[in-house]
Motif scaffolding. Structure first.
Motif, PDB file in Angstrom:
ATOM      1  N   THR A 270      -5.914  38.746  26.342  1.00 52.64           N
ATOM      2  CA  THR A 270      -4.695  38.201  27.110  1.00 52.64           C
ATOM      3  C   THR A 270      -4.779  36.759  27.534  1.00 52.64           C
ATOM      4  O   THR A 270      -3.956  35.993  27.182  1.00 52.64           O
ATOM      5  CB  THR A 270      -3.947  39.061  28.018  1.00 52.64           C
ATOM      6  N   ALA A 271      -5.734  36.572  28.401  1.00 53.32           N
ATOM      7  CA  ALA A 271      -5.838  35.169  28.846  1.00 53.32           C
ATOM      8  C   ALA A 271      -6.017  34.255  27.672  1.00 53.32           C
ATOM      9  O   ALA A 271      -5.446  32.861  27.826  1.00 53.32           O
ATOM     10  CB  ALA A 271      -7.304  35.309  29.773  1.00 53.32           C
ATOM     11  N   ALA A 272      -6.758  34.622  26.711  1.00 53.38           N
ATOM     12  CA  ALA A 272      -6.783  33.358  25.568  1.00 53.38           C
ATOM     13  C   ALA A 272      -5.742  33.345  25.000  1.00 53.38           C
ATOM     14  O   ALA A 272      -5.205  32.276  24.537  1.00 53.38           O
ATOM     15  CB  ALA A 272      -7.961  34.108  24.570  1.00 53.38           C
ATOM     16  N   MET A 273      -4.978  34.404  24.754  1.00 54.90           N
ATOM     17  CA  MET A 273      -3.511  34.080  24.017  1.00 54.90           C
ATOM     18  C   MET A 273      -2.515  33.447  24.942  1.00 54.90           C
ATOM     19  O   MET A 273      -2.024  32.523  24.506  1.00 54.90           O
ATOM     20  CB  MET A 273      -2.854  35.652  23.837  1.00 54.90           C
ATOM     21  N   ILE A 274      -2.729  33.463  26.338  1.00 50.18           N
ATOM     22  CA  ILE A 274      -1.761  32.734  27.023  1.00 50.18           C
ATOM     23  C   ILE A 274      -2.116  31.305  27.038  1.00 50.18           C
ATOM     24  O   ILE A 274      -1.338  30.421  27.262  1.00 50.18           O
ATOM     25  CB  ILE A 274      -1.835  33.286  28.780  1.00 50.18           C
ATOM     26  N   LEU A 275      -3.424  30.888  26.933  1.00 46.41           N
ATOM     27  CA  LEU A 275      -3.993  29.658  26.828  1.00 46.41           C
ATOM     28  C   LEU A 275      -3.785  28.961  25.485  1.00 46.41           C
ATOM     29  O   LEU A 275      -4.238  27.824  25.341  1.00 46.41           O
ATOM     30  CB  LEU A 275      -5.537  29.530  27.283  1.00 46.41           C
ATOM     31  N   GLY A 276      -3.588  29.819  24.584  1.00 44.38           N
ATOM     32  CA  GLY A 276      -3.499  29.270  23.165  1.00 44.38           C
ATOM     33  C   GLY A 276      -5.037  29.324  22.552  1.00 44.38           C
ATOM     34  O   GLY A 276      -5.049  28.305  21.739  1.00 44.38           O
ATOM     35  N   ILE A 277      -5.985  29.883  22.960  1.00 39.37           N
ATOM     36  CA  ILE A 277      -7.386  29.840  22.397  1.00 39.37           C
ATOM     37  C   ILE A 277      -7.459  30.985  21.380  1.00 39.37           C
ATOM     38  O   ILE A 277      -7.253  32.060  21.602  1.00 39.37           O
ATOM     39  CB  ILE A 277      -8.185  30.120  23.640  1.00 39.37           C
TER      40      ILE A 277
ATOM     41  N   LYS B  75     -12.150  26.144  29.984  1.00 38.21           N
ATOM     42  CA  LYS B  75     -13.020  27.004  30.325  1.00 38.21           C
ATOM     43  C   LYS B  75     -12.606  27.798  31.834  1.00 38.21           C
ATOM     44  O   LYS B  75     -12.709  29.014  31.862  1.00 38.21           O
ATOM     45  CB  LYS B  75     -14.264  26.588  30.090  1.00 38.21           C
ATOM     46  N   VAL B  76     -12.641  26.934  32.790  1.00 33.85           N
ATOM     47  CA  VAL B  76     -12.572  27.239  34.009  1.00 33.85           C
ATOM     48  C   VAL B  76     -11.070  28.130  34.197  1.00 33.85           C
ATOM     49  O   VAL B  76     -11.007  29.130  34.857  1.00 33.85           O
ATOM     50  CB  VAL B  76     -12.671  25.989  35.188  1.00 33.85           C
ATOM     51  N   VAL B  77      -9.935  27.394  33.574  1.00 33.35           N
ATOM     52  CA  VAL B  77      -8.554  27.978  33.790  1.00 33.35           C
ATOM     53  C   VAL B  77      -8.822  29.446  33.227  1.00 33.35           C
ATOM     54  O   VAL B  77      -8.156  30.543  33.667  1.00 33.35           O
ATOM     55  CB  VAL B  77      -7.346  27.394  33.293  1.00 33.35           C
ATOM     56  N   PHE B  78      -9.461  29.597  32.074  1.00 32.55           N
ATOM     57  CA  PHE B  78      -9.501  30.737  31.240  1.00 32.55           C
ATOM     58  C   PHE B  78     -10.266  31.944  32.404  1.00 32.55           C
ATOM     59  O   PHE B  78      -9.682  32.994  32.283  1.00 32.55           O
ATOM     60  CB  PHE B  78     -10.665  30.796  29.821  1.00 32.55           C
ATOM     61  N   GLY B  79     -11.237  31.522  32.779  1.00 30.51           N
ATOM     62  CA  GLY B  79     -12.153  32.509  33.727  1.00 30.51           C
ATOM     63  C   GLY B  79     -10.953  32.910  34.769  1.00 30.51           C
ATOM     64  O   GLY B  79     -11.025  34.020  35.049  1.00 30.51           O
ATOM     65  N   GLU B  80     -10.535  31.967  35.469  1.00 25.88           N
ATOM     66  CA  GLU B  80      -9.600  32.527  36.550  1.00 25.88           C
ATOM     67  C   GLU B  80      -8.201  33.289  36.107  1.00 25.88           C
ATOM     68  O   GLU B  80      -8.188  34.055  36.719  1.00 25.88           O
ATOM     69  CB  GLU B  80      -8.962  31.348  37.381  1.00 25.88           C
TER      70      GLU B  80
ATOM     71  N   PHE C  47     -14.959  30.643  21.169  1.00 27.86           N
ATOM     72  CA  PHE C  47     -14.783  29.406  21.836  1.00 27.86           C
ATOM     73  C   PHE C  47     -15.779  29.309  22.981  1.00 27.86           C
ATOM     74  O   PHE C  47     -16.866  28.347  23.105  1.00 27.86           O
ATOM     75  CB  PHE C  47     -13.527  29.563  22.455  1.00 27.86           C
ATOM     76  N   LEU C  48     -16.085  30.579  23.546  1.00 25.70           N
ATOM     77  CA  LEU C  48     -17.061  30.545  24.776  1.00 25.70           C
ATOM     78  C   LEU C  48     -18.684  30.533  24.294  1.00 25.70           C
ATOM     79  O   LEU C  48     -19.303  29.570  24.764  1.00 25.70           O
ATOM     80  CB  LEU C  48     -16.939  31.628  25.778  1.00 25.70           C
ATOM     81  N   ARG C  49     -18.839  31.110  23.213  1.00 24.96           N
ATOM     82  CA  ARG C  49     -20.093  31.064  22.617  1.00 24.96           C
ATOM     83  C   ARG C  49     -20.566  29.783  22.072  1.00 24.96           C
ATOM     84  O   ARG C  49     -21.668  29.357  22.576  1.00 24.96           O
ATOM     85  CB  ARG C  49     -20.301  32.211  21.427  1.00 24.96           C
ATOM     86  N   LYS C  50     -19.660  29.119  21.539  1.00 23.95           N
ATOM     87  CA  LYS C  50     -19.992  27.698  20.981  1.00 23.95           C
ATOM     88  C   LYS C  50     -20.249  26.679  21.952  1.00 23.95           C
ATOM     89  O   LYS C  50     -21.022  25.815  21.904  1.00 23.95           O
ATOM     90  CB  LYS C  50     -18.640  27.372  20.096  1.00 23.95           C
ATOM     91  N   LEU C  51     -19.039  26.770  22.944  1.00 20.35           N
ATOM     92  CA  LEU C  51     -19.621  25.928  24.187  1.00 20.35           C
ATOM     93  C   LEU C  51     -20.612  25.981  24.736  1.00 20.35           C
ATOM     94  O   LEU C  51     -21.372  25.113  24.999  1.00 20.35           O
ATOM     95  CB  LEU C  51     -18.280  26.153  25.176  1.00 20.35           C
ATOM     96  N   GLY C  52     -21.213  27.319  25.026  1.00 16.80           N
ATOM     97  CA  GLY C  52     -22.465  27.555  25.495  1.00 16.80           C
ATOM     98  C   GLY C  52     -23.682  26.937  24.797  1.00 16.80           C
ATOM     99  O   GLY C  52     -24.633  26.504  25.273  1.00 16.80           O
ATOM    100  N   GLU C  53     -23.586  27.330  23.277  1.00 13.34           N
ATOM    101  CA  GLU C  53     -24.630  26.824  22.680  1.00 13.34           C
ATOM    102  C   GLU C  53     -24.855  25.311  22.397  1.00 13.34           C
ATOM    103  O   GLU C  53     -25.865  24.738  22.622  1.00 13.34           O
ATOM    104  CB  GLU C  53     -24.341  27.032  21.082  1.00 13.34           C
TER     105      GLU C  53
END
Ligand SMILES: Nc1nc2c(ncn2[C@@H]2O[C@H](COP(=O)(O)OP(=O)(O)OP(=O)(O)O)[C@@H](O)[C@H]2O)c(=O)[nH]1
Ligand SMILES: [Mg+2]
Length: 433
Positions: free
Chosen positions: A284-291, A74-79, A297-303
């Motif tokens: 693109t960040a998601a693709m690079i991280l393989g998410i 999550k943190v790496v994705f944001g950055e 991902f972010l919604r479920k994490l939040g829930e």
């Protein structure tokens, strides 16, 4: 696209999937591994250093968010999304024809990209003309003409006797009823002063809405140096990353915008005219991280975080923390809807370890069974559990005395923290998933 880097990031992160806590030592190790990973992906050093510095500031030891692996992602994705810049649509000319100049080195993909962008805009309902403005390669004009015909776009050559006829472009722009003119300009083998001067002059004469630099993503971080060199002299307003399908390491995508200070607006993803997409940093960040699916991902994490917060705070607020509270928390955690869909939203690219998540779920199931085998009195006062009661509970729940002891230990630790809901919440997530 980006499969190589995605696979490696997933490999790196998955080693944290089985952990319940994240120590400073873990973070240091993660950052140093990530550094190598990025350098090997041919990301510019300036990007690597800045990204690492941001991460070093952001990442804090955790007794656990949903899991250390998800926290890291999550943190790496944001950055990374920040490093990639922000998406903006193309500028348009409200009073008439929008002129977009395509510039770049020889072979970078200008002509192909002109057709792709034209086709993209046509599908958005625009009337698009591809204009040949490369005086040095007559074959280039022919190539553009063929591509225009293939893609249902208009074509016009503005090359007269070995030079670009600027007045004719101006005349055309004045009279034209089309929406967009894409100008395919001359490239050079290297970044050369005379080419940049020519482009700058052409742009001063035409005042185009965009000067779009096409850079070959297969060049890795060299793509960023090229972009920077163009930007320093010519009025480049946006970048199109061509051949992103060949950039499996992600070096160019990660470096270009940050190093040059010019946003990447589109990327070419193949040889076909429709292999072309807007460059959206989050995606693109998601693709690079393989998410697989970043929004999910972010919604479920939040829930999940929210559900756990509710359970734990309400109990601790009333200071009624007992085994029933713990059972409720387990129930909310083990609901298929939450854990199951979170797993699905997680990386598509192999190295997710289903067994680790499965193991987590299994552990929760067993803990639930243990609590369910206790009497109501025992659940409220687990301190009365002696050896024989524990044996009975273990047998009743199909577990072992050892597991009963582990659960009791966790319970004692959690109860101590019950007056501090935040800490409790973090610990619950860390220790149990
Ligand atoms: N795989 C892949 N190939 C691409 C992409 N974009 C362009 N190409 C290929 O790259 C080669 C060069 O593309 P051109 O469009 O001719 O490049 P150019 O910049 O116009 O070249 P010059 O006019 O010679 O300077 C062609 O073989 C294209 O098919 C892409 O996104 N993916
Ligand atoms: Mg060309």
């Amino acid at each position: 696209m980006f499969e190589g880097i995605a696979r490696r990031v997933q490999g790196l992160v998955s080693s944290f999937r089985s952990k319940g806590v994240l120590t400073q030592e873990d973070i240091n190790k993660f950052l140093s591994d990530l550094r190598w990973l990025l350098i090997e992906a041919d990301v510019s050093l300036i990007v690597v250093n800045d990204l690492l510095e941001r991460l070093r500031e952001k990442l804090k030891p955790q007794t656990g968010v949903v899991s250390p692996a998800d926290y890291l992602l999550k943190v790496v994705f944001g950055e990374i999304a920040q490093i990639l810049g922000s998406y903006r649509p193309l500028a348009t000319n409200a009073r008439g024809l929008s002129i977009y100049m395509l510039v770049g080195l020889q072979g970078s993909g200008k002509t192909t990209t002109a057709a792709k962008l034209g086709f993209f805009l046509k599908r958005k309902g625009k009337s698009v003309v591809l204009g040949a403005a490369d005086p040095y390669r007559p074959a280039g004009a022919e190539q553009l003409k063929v591509l225009a015909a293939e893609s249902g776009l208009y074509f016009e050559s503005f090359v007269d006797q070995g030079s670009v006829n600027v007045n004719r472009i101006k005349e055309f722009a004045k009279k034209s009823l089309h929406d967009v003119l894409l100008l395919d300009t001359a490239g050079r083998l290297h970044v050369e002063a005379d080419m940049l001067k020519e482009l700058t002059q052409l742009s001063q004469l035409l005042s185009p809405q965009e000067v779009l630099l096409v850079v070959d993503a297969m060049l890795g971080q060299e793509a960023a140096d090229i972009a920077r060199a163009f930007k320093d002299t010519a009025p480049v307003t946006g970048i199109i990353l061509s051949k992103a399908d060949g950039d499996e390491r992600g070096g160019a995508a990660l470096s270009v915008a940050y190093v040059s200070g010019v946003p990447v607006l589109f990327m070419g993803t193949g040889e076909h005219v429709s292999d072309f997409e807007p460059f959206v940093p989050d995606e693109t960040a998601a693709m690079i991280l393989g998410i697989g699916n970043p929004k999910l991902f972010l919604r479920k994490l939040g829930e999940l975080e929210q559900q756990l917060a509710q359970k734990t705070t309400s109990a601790s607020a009333e200071e009624k923390f007992d085994m029933n509270t713990l059972l409720e928390v387990f129930e909310s955690m083990s609901k298929e809807s939450v854990l199951g869909s979170l797993t699905k939203a997680l990386p598509v690219n192999a190295s997710v370890e289903p067994d680790v998540l499965e193991a987590g779920k299994k552990r929760i199931r067993r803990f639930k069974a243990i609590i369910q085998s206790m009497t109501m009195y025992e659940r409220k006062h687990p301190e009365i559990l002696n050896a024989s009661r524990k044996r009975r509970i273990a047998a009743g729940s199909g577990t072992s005395v050892q597991e009963v002891n582990i659960l009791l230990k966790q319970y004692v630790a959690l109860k101590k923290l019950a007056k501090n809901p935040r800490e409790l919440q973090r610990m619950l997530r860390g220790g149990l998933i």
